[in-house]
Enzyme design. Structure first.
Site, PDB file in Angstrom:
ATOM      1  CG  ASP A  31      -1.928   1.303   1.263  1.00 25.19           C
ATOM      2  OD1 ASP A  31      -2.824   1.110   0.380  1.00 25.19           O
ATOM      3  OD2 ASP A  31      -1.411   2.050   2.128  1.00 25.19           O
TER       4      ASP A  31
ATOM      5  CB  CYS B 252     -14.808  -3.827   7.946  1.00 27.50           C
ATOM      6  SG  CYS B 252     -14.586  -4.880   9.300  1.00 27.50           S
TER       7      CYS B 252
ATOM      8  CB  CYS C 261     -15.475  -2.175  11.478  1.00 31.52           C
ATOM      9  SG  CYS C 261     -16.770  -2.408  10.522  1.00 31.52           S
TER      10      CYS C 261
ATOM     11  CB  CYS D 154     -18.447  -7.335   9.032  1.00 34.56           C
ATOM     12  SG  CYS D 154     -18.216  -5.615   8.755  1.00 34.56           S
TER      13      CYS D 154
ATOM     14  CB  CYS E 117     -18.225  -5.771  13.507  1.00 33.01           C
ATOM     15  SG  CYS E 117     -16.655  -5.892  12.396  1.00 33.01           S
TER      16      CYS E 117
ATOM     17  CG  ASP F  37      -2.102   3.446   5.625  1.00 29.13           C
ATOM     18  OD1 ASP F  37      -2.792   3.804   4.770  1.00 29.13           O
ATOM     19  OD2 ASP F  37      -1.233   4.346   6.537  1.00 29.13           O
TER      20      ASP F  37
ATOM     21  CD  GLU G  57      -2.264   1.816  -3.194  1.00 26.58           C
ATOM     22  OE1 GLU G  57      -3.448   2.283  -3.097  1.00 26.58           O
ATOM     23  OE2 GLU G  57      -1.317   1.611  -2.665  1.00 26.58           O
TER      24      GLU G  57
HETATM   25 ZN   LIG Z   1     -16.702  -4.751  10.165  1.00 25.08          ZN
END
Ligand SMILES: [Zn+2]
Length: 480
Positions: free
Chosen positions: A237, A396, A414, A399, A417, A424, A324
């Site tokens: 990243d 996330c 998140c 989830c 959740c 990063d 990327e």
């Molecule tokens: Zn989540």
């Protein structure tokens, strides 16, 4: 194998003056050739009576290709015929036509005779490359980034010329036709078995450089691994506060070579010294060259550091590197202008705030780093895969919930959740997982086609399942 070795030249004063003169002359022919091609292109839309040169029959101005492709002159090749009785490459390219016109140029302007003829030819071919790049971009991404229409050159962006033949190297001396023997700093030895193919002379802020193209046909080109052999992937990243975050939790610093406080101050002072001097004065020139040398120093430092970083990344024990797929030129775009409808005044659009960010992005020069990583990876037989980074730092990993507010600076929490991680590094992991997904899909496709063809044994099929010990949930995320 084909590579380039770059050396700094030690030309004599006469040679420096000569090369400077060559650059001016070559630039003028380059610009003339470009103007000529543009003019010829525009002329095909002029109405009138047209005819085919060979058959003398009438031709529609849209289909007649007499003047479509560049300078005036014989648009047909020498009329050589191949086995089937068809003309070999019947049409000459604009470059061919302009190259055959070069002797006439020399006759009209005898001082062009002092330039080596292969240099003159390569100069025209350079325009061919510029056109080719332009058309390739049109095909690949009509609206996206890439190189645009060939530009007219000025002194600042026309700094090199290329020899195709006649260059010799002996010890620390290089022979350049029509310039003579020139000494250079022999910083690395040309390995045995390599032949000299071409040489490019380039003027830079602190002197002249030669880039020698050498080839050894007995050494094969690097072969990268096929996708179905990729077992492990390293996700990268790219960022500004840290230059690179790796999916194995490793971070690489960004030293900000051109945008740290000290350098910014020096740049400002040197820039001011230039602008305060009288225009066209010798002192202004001196100050400008000092500023230029400082810029070169910054670039040199950055290049050295990037090789180091690229080496660190590529030397990890992985089969593939996921990067990327950034559209950097779009990131550097200026903010849209906002105008007050009633008063016609310009409103704040946040550009002054973005300016600093743009400079920081330019300073990291991710594109250059990516090129270096690709080069080193190819050398080691590793694959570089470009991944769409959309939402990679907002999604996330637990989830799959995507939200801008998931991220707060370096922290990732998140909102659905409560999963938390370093933002990063999480993004780097997401990039790795997306890459694994692509590799899996492609090798599955490959295996399926093999199965149809020769019935792959069940053993090799189970082998295919080895890489990526991802849970189903991970795959769902990676799909995005
Ligand atoms: Zn989540």
């Amino acid at each position: 194998m084909l590579t380039n070795y770059v050396y700094k030249l030690r030309p004599s004063i006469t040679q420096i003056n000569k090369m400077g003169g060559w650059l001016d002359m070559l630039r003028s022919t380059y610009n003339w050739s470009l103007a000529d091609r543009i003019a010829q292109y525009n002329q095909q839309f002029i109405q009138g009576d047209y005819c085919d040169i060979r058959t003398k029959s009438e031709a529609c101005p849209i289909t007649c290709f007499v003047s479509k492709n560049g300078a005036s002159g014989e648009p047909w090749k020498d009329g050589k015929v191949d086995k089937d009785g068809k003309l070999k490459n019947p049409r000459r390219s604009a470059g061919d036509i302009q190259i055959t016109a070069l002797p006439e140029l020399k006759k009209a302007r005898p001082w062009f005779g002092e330039i080596d003829s292969t240099v003159l030819q390569q100069n025209v071919k350079r325009l061919d490359t510029a056109y080719k790049n332009f058309f390739e971009r049109q095909v690949a991404s009509p609206s996206g980034e890439g190189r645009g229409f060939p530009k007219f050159k000025n002194r600042g962006n026309f700094t090199s010329f290329t020899y195709q033949m006649g260059v010799k190297v002996q010890g620390s001396k290089v022979y350049l036709p029509k310039l003579g023997w020139m000494r250079f700093f022999n910083s690395r030895l040309i390995p045995d078995g390599f032949n000299l193919k071409a040489a490019t002379i380039r003027k830079r802020q602190d002197g002249w450089y030669v880039s020698i193209r050498i080839e050894d046909k007995s050494i094969p080109d690097y072969v990268s691994k096929p996708l179905d052999e990729v077992k492990s992937v390293l996700g990268c990243d790219l960022g500004i506060t840290k230059l690179v975050h790796l999916s194995d939790r490793y971070q690489i610093d960004n030293p900000r070579f051109a945008t740290n406080k000290k350098v910014k101050r020096t740049l400002k002072i040197r820039q001011r010294r230039v602008s305060k001097k009288l225009k066209d004065s010798k002192n202004r020139k001196k100050a400008a060259s000092k500023l230029g040398r400082f810029h070169k120093k910054i670039t040199d430092k950055r290049v050295a550091y990037q090789w180091d970083v690229a080496n660190k990344i590529v030397s990890r024990k992985v089969d593939a590197i996921a990067l990327e797929d950034l559209n950097i030129s779009a990131m550097l775009k200026r903010c849209k202008v906002k105008v007050d409808e009633n008063t016609g005044r310009f409103l704040k659009n946040g550009q002054s705030r973005k300016k600093g960010l743009n400079r920081a992005i330019s300073d990291t020069s991710w594109g250059e780093l990516i090129l270096k990583i690709e080069y080193l990876a190819a050398k080691q037989g590793k694959v570089v895969i470009k991944i769409n980074p959309k939402h990679s730092s907002q999604e996330c990993r637990n989830c799959g919930h995507i939200d801008k507010s998931n991220r707060d600076g370096e922290k990732f929490i998140c909102t659905e959740c409560g999963y938390h991680e370093h933002a990063d590094i999480g993004a780097a992991k997401t990039i790795r997982d997306r890459c694994l997904e692509i590799v899996r899909r492609d090798s599955a496709k490959l295996a399926a086609s093999q199965q149809n063809a020769q019935k792959v044994s069940s053993r090799s099929m189970s082998k295919r399942g080895e890489f990526g010990n991802l849970s189903n949930q991970d795959i769902k995320i990676a799909k995005s």
